[in-house]
Design a protein around this motif. Structure first.
Motif, PDB file in Angstrom:
ATOM      1  N   LEU A  17       0.862  -1.232   0.092  1.00 18.29           N
ATOM      2  CA  LEU A  17      -0.061   0.040  -0.038  1.00 18.29           C
ATOM      3  C   LEU A  17       0.758   1.228   0.127  1.00 18.29           C
ATOM      4  O   LEU A  17       0.568   2.410  -0.872  1.00 18.29           O
ATOM      5  CB  LEU A  17      -0.841   0.032   1.105  1.00 18.29           C
ATOM      6  CG  LEU A  17      -2.060   0.962   1.152  1.00 18.29           C
ATOM      7  CD1 LEU A  17      -3.086   0.781   0.038  1.00 18.29           C
ATOM      8  CD2 LEU A  17      -2.763   1.141   2.600  1.00 18.29           C
ATOM      9  N   SER A  18       1.760   1.138   0.835  1.00 18.03           N
ATOM     10  CA  SER A  18       2.738   2.600   0.923  1.00 18.03           C
ATOM     11  C   SER A  18       3.601   2.527  -0.403  1.00 18.03           C
ATOM     12  O   SER A  18       3.996   3.612  -0.789  1.00 18.03           O
ATOM     13  CB  SER A  18       3.794   2.782   2.147  1.00 18.03           C
ATOM     14  OG  SER A  18       4.320   1.332   2.029  1.00 18.03           O
ATOM     15  N   GLY A  19       3.950   1.299  -1.059  1.00 19.93           N
ATOM     16  CA  GLY A  19       4.584   1.322  -2.613  1.00 19.93           C
ATOM     17  C   GLY A  19       3.797   2.054  -3.412  1.00 19.93           C
ATOM     18  O   GLY A  19       4.197   2.835  -4.321  1.00 19.93           O
ATOM     19  N   TYR A  24       3.427   7.261  -6.864  1.00 21.51           N
ATOM     20  CA  TYR A  24       2.777   8.599  -7.479  1.00 21.51           C
ATOM     21  C   TYR A  24       3.624   9.572  -7.651  1.00 21.51           C
ATOM     22  O   TYR A  24       3.593  10.383  -8.594  1.00 21.51           O
ATOM     23  CB  TYR A  24       1.540   9.075  -6.490  1.00 21.51           C
ATOM     24  CG  TYR A  24       0.033   8.303  -6.756  1.00 21.51           C
ATOM     25  CD1 TYR A  24      -0.667   8.861  -7.665  1.00 21.51           C
ATOM     26  CD2 TYR A  24      -0.056   7.153  -6.128  1.00 21.51           C
ATOM     27  CE1 TYR A  24      -1.970   8.068  -8.149  1.00 21.51           C
ATOM     28  CE2 TYR A  24      -1.206   6.585  -6.524  1.00 21.51           C
ATOM     29  CZ  TYR A  24      -2.283   6.993  -7.386  1.00 21.51           C
ATOM     30  OH  TYR A  24      -3.431   6.575  -7.691  1.00 21.51           O
ATOM     31  N   GLN A  25       4.811   9.570  -6.808  1.00 25.13           N
ATOM     32  CA  GLN A  25       5.730  10.526  -7.230  1.00 25.13           C
ATOM     33  C   GLN A  25       7.024  10.152  -7.572  1.00 25.13           C
ATOM     34  O   GLN A  25       7.838  10.906  -7.653  1.00 25.13           O
ATOM     35  CB  GLN A  25       6.038  11.395  -5.671  1.00 25.13           C
ATOM     36  CG  GLN A  25       4.579  12.165  -5.225  1.00 25.13           C
ATOM     37  CD  GLN A  25       4.443  13.331  -6.253  1.00 25.13           C
ATOM     38  OE1 GLN A  25       5.028  13.796  -7.183  1.00 25.13           O
ATOM     39  NE2 GLN A  25       3.115  14.058  -5.818  1.00 25.13           N
ATOM     40  N   ALA A  37      13.283  14.576  -3.863  1.00 27.92           N
ATOM     41  CA  ALA A  37      12.211  15.650  -3.728  1.00 27.92           C
ATOM     42  C   ALA A  37      11.019  15.265  -2.756  1.00 27.92           C
ATOM     43  O   ALA A  37      10.399  15.914  -2.087  1.00 27.92           O
ATOM     44  CB  ALA A  37      11.443  15.713  -4.991  1.00 27.92           C
ATOM     45  N   MET A  38      10.692  14.167  -2.965  1.00 29.61           N
ATOM     46  CA  MET A  38       9.996  13.221  -1.870  1.00 29.61           C
ATOM     47  C   MET A  38      10.440  13.394  -0.381  1.00 29.61           C
ATOM     48  O   MET A  38       9.495  13.921   0.488  1.00 29.61           O
ATOM     49  CB  MET A  38       9.990  11.782  -2.236  1.00 29.61           C
ATOM     50  CG  MET A  38       8.670  11.095  -2.502  1.00 29.61           C
ATOM     51  SD  MET A  38       8.883   9.428  -2.632  1.00 29.61           S
ATOM     52  CE  MET A  38       9.207   9.138  -4.220  1.00 29.61           C
ATOM     53  N   PHE A  48       6.063   8.851   3.797  1.00 27.63           N
ATOM     54  CA  PHE A  48       5.484   7.669   3.214  1.00 27.63           C
ATOM     55  C   PHE A  48       6.450   6.841   2.709  1.00 27.63           C
ATOM     56  O   PHE A  48       6.596   5.685   2.678  1.00 27.63           O
ATOM     57  CB  PHE A  48       4.702   7.973   1.987  1.00 27.63           C
ATOM     58  CG  PHE A  48       3.243   8.523   2.604  1.00 27.63           C
ATOM     59  CD1 PHE A  48       2.373   7.597   3.114  1.00 27.63           C
ATOM     60  CD2 PHE A  48       2.712   9.920   2.375  1.00 27.63           C
ATOM     61  CE1 PHE A  48       1.166   7.843   3.499  1.00 27.63           C
ATOM     62  CE2 PHE A  48       1.301  10.304   2.701  1.00 27.63           C
ATOM     63  CZ  PHE A  48       0.528   9.157   3.330  1.00 27.63           C
ATOM     64  N   ARG A  49       7.917   7.474   2.398  1.00 26.08           N
ATOM     65  CA  ARG A  49       9.068   6.741   1.835  1.00 26.08           C
ATOM     66  C   ARG A  49       9.590   5.982   3.088  1.00 26.08           C
ATOM     67  O   ARG A  49       9.821   4.652   2.908  1.00 26.08           O
ATOM     68  CB  ARG A  49       9.861   7.611   1.716  1.00 26.08           C
ATOM     69  CG  ARG A  49      10.862   7.253   0.236  1.00 26.08           C
ATOM     70  CD  ARG A  49      11.858   8.071  -0.222  1.00 26.08           C
ATOM     71  NE  ARG A  49      13.088   6.994  -0.217  1.00 26.08           N
ATOM     72  CZ  ARG A  49      14.197   7.196   0.827  1.00 26.08           C
ATOM     73  NH1 ARG A  49      14.349   8.191   1.562  1.00 26.08           N
ATOM     74  NH2 ARG A  49      15.129   6.405   0.615  1.00 26.08           N
ATOM     75  N   SER A  50       9.457   6.563   4.306  1.00 26.31           N
ATOM     76  CA  SER A  50       9.979   5.779   5.597  1.00 26.31           C
ATOM     77  C   SER A  50       8.936   4.707   5.690  1.00 26.31           C
ATOM     78  O   SER A  50       9.285   3.599   6.109  1.00 26.31           O
ATOM     79  CB  SER A  50       9.916   6.693   6.602  1.00 26.31           C
ATOM     80  OG  SER A  50      11.153   7.528   6.459  1.00 26.31           O
TER      81      SER A  50
END
Lengths: 270, 134
Positions: A17-19, A24-25, A37-38, A48-50
């Motif tokens: 899900l987080s992937g 999206y970015q 940038a994220m 979200f990356r973490s």
């Protein structure tokens, strides 16, 4: 004790899900720029990356733990060898899924890991080139194939971990919340690793699960250190249900784990 | 089990194998990518060098030469340690001299040199590299 299988599938769910959210970015032709940038520009990007990073780490650790606690079940698979072999293969697939994710951030260590993977695959006689085209091929196509493999492996793991393995989604609402809470805390307090763009580190150390292989690659030919050696535990695991091979396979597995731990310690203190 | 039953059983279980060949051809296909030209608009005096992402350009009395920064062991990007006069691999610690010859470590092959041409304007260089996407 808490059910490790349920935690594993639950962690995989949050990683998927987080992937999707991170995707999206993420830009596959500007991987490092979009990852930076994220982390720095986009609202909640770092979180979200973490979350993706930590849920994947929890997935791999719980998968290894689940495999360990289920070694004793191997005998009951004596008449379902293919099923056991496929389940053993999920360990290798899990490692590969995390590894491809590690490459996708495309910082100095991610780049190095990607090039190493490509050269290792190409060292396999015959099968190496098509495998490289399927999984990596960075020098020709950039990260396109690594990205496709990352998504494909994650989906395959979900299918194998749920429908194939248990015939149902193997975690409850409570399981999901436990892992989400754990990953949420980690994501808030510990950022997913990313190096600075201009940094050219004197020594590069790969992801924690790859350190032993990195050390062996210094001492052995790439094919033996990077392909044969990591295939040994998967093969032994697959053969465990066969009664007359079980003791030998367990002994090799134990010896392999000891060797790997020693190689990992060697590089950690180098 | 009759032959017919056996064939039906195989067909039911193995129909998906038919997709393997198109899948293999599609995924394995190569797209042509032309070699890259890296244009460097600054001139270098004899003894000077320029570190780029994929190579290091040296200007010597015998002319310029560009040497790859990709380790021939497993492809990591080499660091130039000028004070020691070597290229060093951060991954597995192979070392090369400034002409690309292997000095130590697991690498077995020397570093390749890339073709360098003078820029049309006379000042600067064009370095020709193999195709690469990123």
């Amino acid at each position: 004790m808490y059910k490790m299988g349920a935690l594993t599938v639950s962690a995989l769910f949050w990683a998927l899900l987080s992937g999707v959210i991170v995707a999206y970015q993420y830009e596959v032709f500007q991987p490092f720029v979009s990852t930076v940038a994220m982390n720095t520009l986009l609202p909640f990007g770092e979180f979200f990356r973490s979350l993706h990073y930590w849920s994947a780490q929890v997935f791999l650790v719980s998968l290894l733990w689940h495999t360990w606690e289920r070694l004793g079940d191997a005998a009951s698979y004596a008449h379902r060898l293919t099923r056991w072999a496929v389940l053993s293969g999920t360990v290798a697939m899990g490692v590969l899924a995390l590894f491809t994710g590690y490459v996708l951030k495309w910082d100095a260590t991610g780049r190095a890991a990607g090039h190493i993977a490509e050269n290792l695959l190409l060292s396999i006689p015959g099968l190496g080139a098509p495998l490289n085209r399927f999984l990596v091929a960075i020098s020709e196509d950039g990260l396109m194939r690594v990205y496709a493999a990352h998504i494909g492996l994650s989906l395959a793991l979900w299918w194998l971990g749920t429908w194939f393995h248990t015939k149902r989604v193997g975690f409850t609402y409570k399981d999901g919340l436990v892992v989400l809470f754990m990953c949420f805390l980690l994501s808030v307090f510990v950022q997913a690793p990313l190096e600075q763009g201009s940094l050219e580190p004197a020594i590069i150390k790969g992801p924690w699960f790859f350190l032993g292989i990195q050390e062996l690659l210094k001492r052995l030919p790439p094919f033996w250190a990077g392909i044969v050696f990591p295939s040994v535990p998967v093969l032994c695991l697959s053969l465990l249900p066969i009664a007359h091979l079980r003791r030998m396979c367990l002994a090799i597995l134990a010896f392999w784990c000891l060797l790997y731990a020693m190689a990992t310690l060697l590089i950690c203190f180098a | 089990m009759t032959r017919r039953e056996l064939l039906i059983k195989i067909a039911k279980r193995a129909w998906w194998l038919l997709f393997l060949y198109p899948l293999y051809r599609f995924i394995g296909a190569h797209r042509f990518r032309p070699p890259r030209e890296v244009r460097i608009s600054q001139g270098l005096a004899v003894g000077e060098h320029l570190v780029e992402e994929d190579f290091v350009l040296f200007q010597t009395q015998n002319g310029p030469y560009a040497i790859s920064r990709t380790c021939t062991h497993l492809g990591c990007t080499l660091n130039l340690l000028l004070e020691e006069g070597v290229f060093a691999c951060p991954c597995h610690q192979s070392r090369f001299d400034l002409n690309g010859r292997v000095l130590s470590g697991p690498a077995k092959r020397d570093l390749p040199l890339f073709e360098v041409k003078p820029m049309e304007s006379g000042k600067g260089y064009v370095v020709l590299l193999p195709a690469k996407v990123l």
